[in-house]
Design a protein around this motif. Structure first.
Motif, mmCIF file in Angstrom:
data_model
loop_
_atom_site.group_PDB
_atom_site.id
_atom_site.type_symbol
_atom_site.label_atom_id
_atom_site.label_comp_id
_atom_site.label_asym_id
_atom_site.label_seq_id
_atom_site.Cartn_x
_atom_site.Cartn_y
_atom_site.Cartn_z
ATOM 1 N N GLU A 15 0.832 -1.204 0.000
ATOM 2 C CA GLU A 15 0.000 0.000 0.000
ATOM 3 C C GLU A 15 0.869 1.258 0.000
ATOM 4 O OE1 GLU A 15 -4.220 1.091 0.050
ATOM 5 O OE2 GLU A 15 -3.142 -0.786 -0.191
ATOM 6 N N PHE A 16 1.960 1.217 0.734
ATOM 7 C CA PHE A 16 2.893 2.341 0.798
ATOM 8 C C PHE A 16 3.438 2.650 -0.597
ATOM 9 C CE2 PHE A 16 5.558 4.624 4.005
ATOM 10 C CZ PHE A 16 6.396 5.294 3.120
ATOM 11 N N LEU A 17 3.894 1.607 -1.290
ATOM 12 C CA LEU A 17 4.473 1.791 -2.618
ATOM 13 C C LEU A 17 3.423 2.194 -3.646
ATOM 14 C CD1 LEU A 17 6.984 -1.192 -2.675
ATOM 15 C CD2 LEU A 17 7.559 1.240 -2.591
ATOM 16 N N LEU A 18 2.214 1.664 -3.515
ATOM 17 C CA LEU A 18 1.131 2.030 -4.428
ATOM 18 C C LEU A 18 0.838 3.522 -4.332
ATOM 19 C CD1 LEU A 18 -1.044 1.124 -6.446
ATOM 20 C CD2 LEU A 18 -2.544 0.674 -4.480
ATOM 21 N N ALA A 19 0.901 4.063 -3.111
ATOM 22 C CA ALA A 19 0.670 5.499 -2.926
ATOM 23 C C ALA A 19 1.814 6.316 -3.517
ATOM 24 C CB ALA A 19 0.494 5.816 -1.444
ATOM 25 N N GLU A 20 3.035 5.892 -3.264
ATOM 26 C CA GLU A 20 4.170 6.729 -3.656
ATOM 27 C C GLU A 20 4.537 6.600 -5.127
ATOM 28 O OE1 GLU A 20 7.392 6.828 -0.815
ATOM 29 O OE2 GLU A 20 6.083 8.099 0.417
ATOM 30 N N ILE A 21 4.064 5.550 -5.810
ATOM 31 C CA ILE A 21 4.313 5.465 -7.251
ATOM 32 C C ILE A 21 3.525 6.554 -7.983
ATOM 33 C CG2 ILE A 21 2.452 3.831 -7.823
ATOM 34 C CD1 ILE A 21 6.009 3.817 -9.288
ATOM 35 N N ASN A 22 2.502 7.108 -7.304
ATOM 36 C CA ASN A 22 1.711 8.204 -7.888
ATOM 37 C C ASN A 22 2.156 9.568 -7.376
ATOM 38 O OD1 ASN A 22 -0.244 6.709 -9.508
ATOM 39 N ND2 ASN A 22 -0.914 5.855 -7.561
ATOM 40 N N SER A 23 3.256 9.602 -6.635
ATOM 41 C CA SER A 23 3.757 10.851 -6.065
ATOM 42 C C SER A 23 4.836 11.444 -6.963
ATOM 43 C CB SER A 23 4.336 10.582 -4.665
ATOM 44 O OG SER A 23 5.183 11.627 -4.254
ATOM 45 N N ASP A 24 4.699 12.726 -7.302
ATOM 46 C CA ASP A 24 5.723 13.390 -8.116
ATOM 47 C C ASP A 24 7.079 13.351 -7.429
ATOM 48 O OD1 ASP A 24 3.874 13.993 -10.079
ATOM 49 O OD2 ASP A 24 3.468 16.008 -9.307
ATOM 50 N N ARG A 25 7.060 13.407 -6.113
ATOM 51 C CA ARG A 25 8.306 13.465 -5.350
ATOM 52 C C ARG A 25 9.037 12.123 -5.317
ATOM 53 N NH1 ARG A 25 8.808 14.962 1.096
ATOM 54 N NH2 ARG A 25 11.080 14.865 1.231
ATOM 55 N N PHE A 26 8.291 11.016 -5.223
ATOM 56 C CA PHE A 26 8.924 9.713 -4.981
ATOM 57 C C PHE A 26 8.868 8.753 -6.172
ATOM 58 C CE2 PHE A 26 7.574 11.198 -0.726
ATOM 59 C CZ PHE A 26 8.832 11.291 -0.144
ATOM 60 N N LYS A 27 8.077 9.081 -7.185
ATOM 61 C CA LYS A 27 7.852 8.146 -8.294
ATOM 62 C C LYS A 27 9.153 7.743 -8.993
ATOM 63 C CE LYS A 27 5.133 7.565 -12.521
ATOM 64 N NZ LYS A 27 4.054 8.141 -13.355
ATOM 65 N N GLU A 28 10.000 8.713 -9.293
ATOM 66 C CA GLU A 28 11.216 8.406 -10.058
ATOM 67 C C GLU A 28 12.115 7.426 -9.312
ATOM 68 O OE1 GLU A 28 15.014 10.667 -12.172
ATOM 69 O OE2 GLU A 28 13.355 11.854 -11.369
ATOM 70 N N GLY A 29 12.276 7.644 -8.009
ATOM 71 C CA GLY A 29 13.112 6.744 -7.219
ATOM 72 C C GLY A 29 12.567 5.331 -7.198
ATOM 73 N N ARG A 35 13.513 -1.255 -11.553
ATOM 74 C CA ARG A 35 14.376 -1.715 -12.639
ATOM 75 C C ARG A 35 13.568 -2.435 -13.723
ATOM 76 N NH1 ARG A 35 17.549 -2.890 -8.071
ATOM 77 N NH2 ARG A 35 19.292 -1.445 -7.807
ATOM 78 N N ASP A 36 13.883 -3.699 -13.942
ATOM 79 C CA ASP A 36 13.250 -4.425 -15.044
ATOM 80 C C ASP A 36 11.983 -5.166 -14.634
ATOM 81 O OD1 ASP A 36 15.311 -3.615 -16.747
ATOM 82 O OD2 ASP A 36 16.558 -5.322 -16.171
ATOM 83 N N ASP A 58 12.355 -4.837 -0.760
ATOM 84 C CA ASP A 58 13.652 -4.301 -1.183
ATOM 85 C C ASP A 58 13.505 -2.900 -1.781
ATOM 86 O OD1 ASP A 58 14.926 -6.577 -0.333
ATOM 87 O OD2 ASP A 58 15.083 -7.479 -2.333
ATOM 88 N N ILE A 59 12.454 -2.699 -2.564
ATOM 89 C CA ILE A 59 12.227 -1.384 -3.177
ATOM 90 C C ILE A 59 11.979 -0.332 -2.101
ATOM 91 C CG2 ILE A 59 10.612 -0.029 -4.591
ATOM 92 C CD1 ILE A 59 10.277 -2.547 -6.348
ATOM 93 N N LEU A 60 11.162 -0.671 -1.111
ATOM 94 C CA LEU A 60 10.889 0.289 -0.041
ATOM 95 C C LEU A 60 12.154 0.527 0.796
ATOM 96 C CD1 LEU A 60 8.681 2.074 1.101
ATOM 97 C CD2 LEU A 60 8.032 0.217 2.644
ATOM 98 N N GLY A 61 12.996 -0.486 0.894
ATOM 99 C CA GLY A 61 14.271 -0.312 1.579
ATOM 100 C C GLY A 61 15.196 0.634 0.830
ATOM 101 N N GLN A 62 15.281 0.451 -0.483
ATOM 102 C CA GLN A 62 16.148 1.307 -1.308
ATOM 103 C C GLN A 62 15.680 2.754 -1.320
ATOM 104 O OE1 GLN A 62 17.189 -0.187 -5.312
ATOM 105 N NE2 GLN A 62 16.353 -2.156 -4.642
ATOM 106 N N THR A 63 14.381 2.951 -1.411
ATOM 107 C CA THR A 63 13.857 4.302 -1.617
ATOM 108 C C THR A 63 13.573 5.063 -0.337
ATOM 109 O OG1 THR A 63 11.594 3.423 -1.821
ATOM 110 C CG2 THR A 63 12.871 3.713 -3.863
#
Length: 200
Positions: A15-29, A35-36, A58-63
């Motif tokens: 849910e955290f990632l679903l929200a932030e993939i739509n965020s201008d601030r966090f989407k790119e990261g 990655r692929d 892992d993605i939430l850890g990296q970002t």
């Protein structure tokens, strides 16, 4: 507030990632960390797939530092019990921002989104950051868009409740509070060790 049922950590991460993939601030990261892998990993998560769950973790850890004791999750408790809950408008008024300079300033050091929304409507900006994003979210809320669930944390049911994810959305609700649903489903995590989390 009404607790509905316990949920797994994997659901909260998704849910955290679903929200932030739509965020201008966090989407790119997030896209860089993805990655692929298929974007559906975030948009249509399969919580029964443990490989998917590990990739999202892992993605939430990296970002954002999840599970790595850095960034947003520095000193964040390792053991948190997560629940699905219903919040009424009055409950939401008591939810606080994280203890962070931008949110403190925007809310006149109250850490309350209701106060921040009043400042936004009075055209008060902090750190030369535009408030337009809040107004944009408010507009789409009024048009009926359904966002991912807000994520809150607290030490226990008698302690203050703090936003972990969803600061901008919660603020946008209060810009015109008549658009806050009668009941809003959220995710909330409990741990007595939130007292050690600097942002609490």
């Amino acid at each position: 507030m009404k607790i509905l049922n316990q949920v797994q950590e994997d659901e909260v991460i998704a849910e955290f990632l679903l929200a932030e993939i739509n965020s201008d601030r966090f989407k790119e990261g997030i896209l860089n960390a993805l990655r692929d892998h298929d974007l559906n990993l975030l948009i249509k998560p399969n919580l029964n797939d443990q490989t998917e769950n590990k990739i999202r973790r892992d993605i939430l850890g990296q970002t954002r530092g999840y599970g790595r004791n850095t960034d947003l999750f520095e000193n964040f408790p390792k053991e948190v019990k997560w629940y699905k809950a219903l919040f009424k408008k009055q409950d939401l008024k008591e939810v606080m921002y994280i203890n962070y300079s931008y949110w403190n300033e925007l809310s006149s050091n109250t850490r309350l989104p209701l106060q921040a929304s009043k400042n936004i409507m009075n055209q008060i900006e902090v750190y030369e950051i535009s408030n337009q994003g809040f107004l944009d979210i408010n507009l789409v809320l009024k048009n009926g868009k359904v966002f991912p669930r807000l994520i809150f944390v607290s030490m226990n049911e008698n302690s203050q409740i703090v936003v972990l994810e969803g600061h901008a959305r919660l603020t946008a609700y209060f810009i015109e509070s008549e658009y806050i649903p009668y009941e809003l489903e959220v995710l909330i995590g409990y741990s007595e060790k939130f007292s050690e989390w600097d942002l609490y």
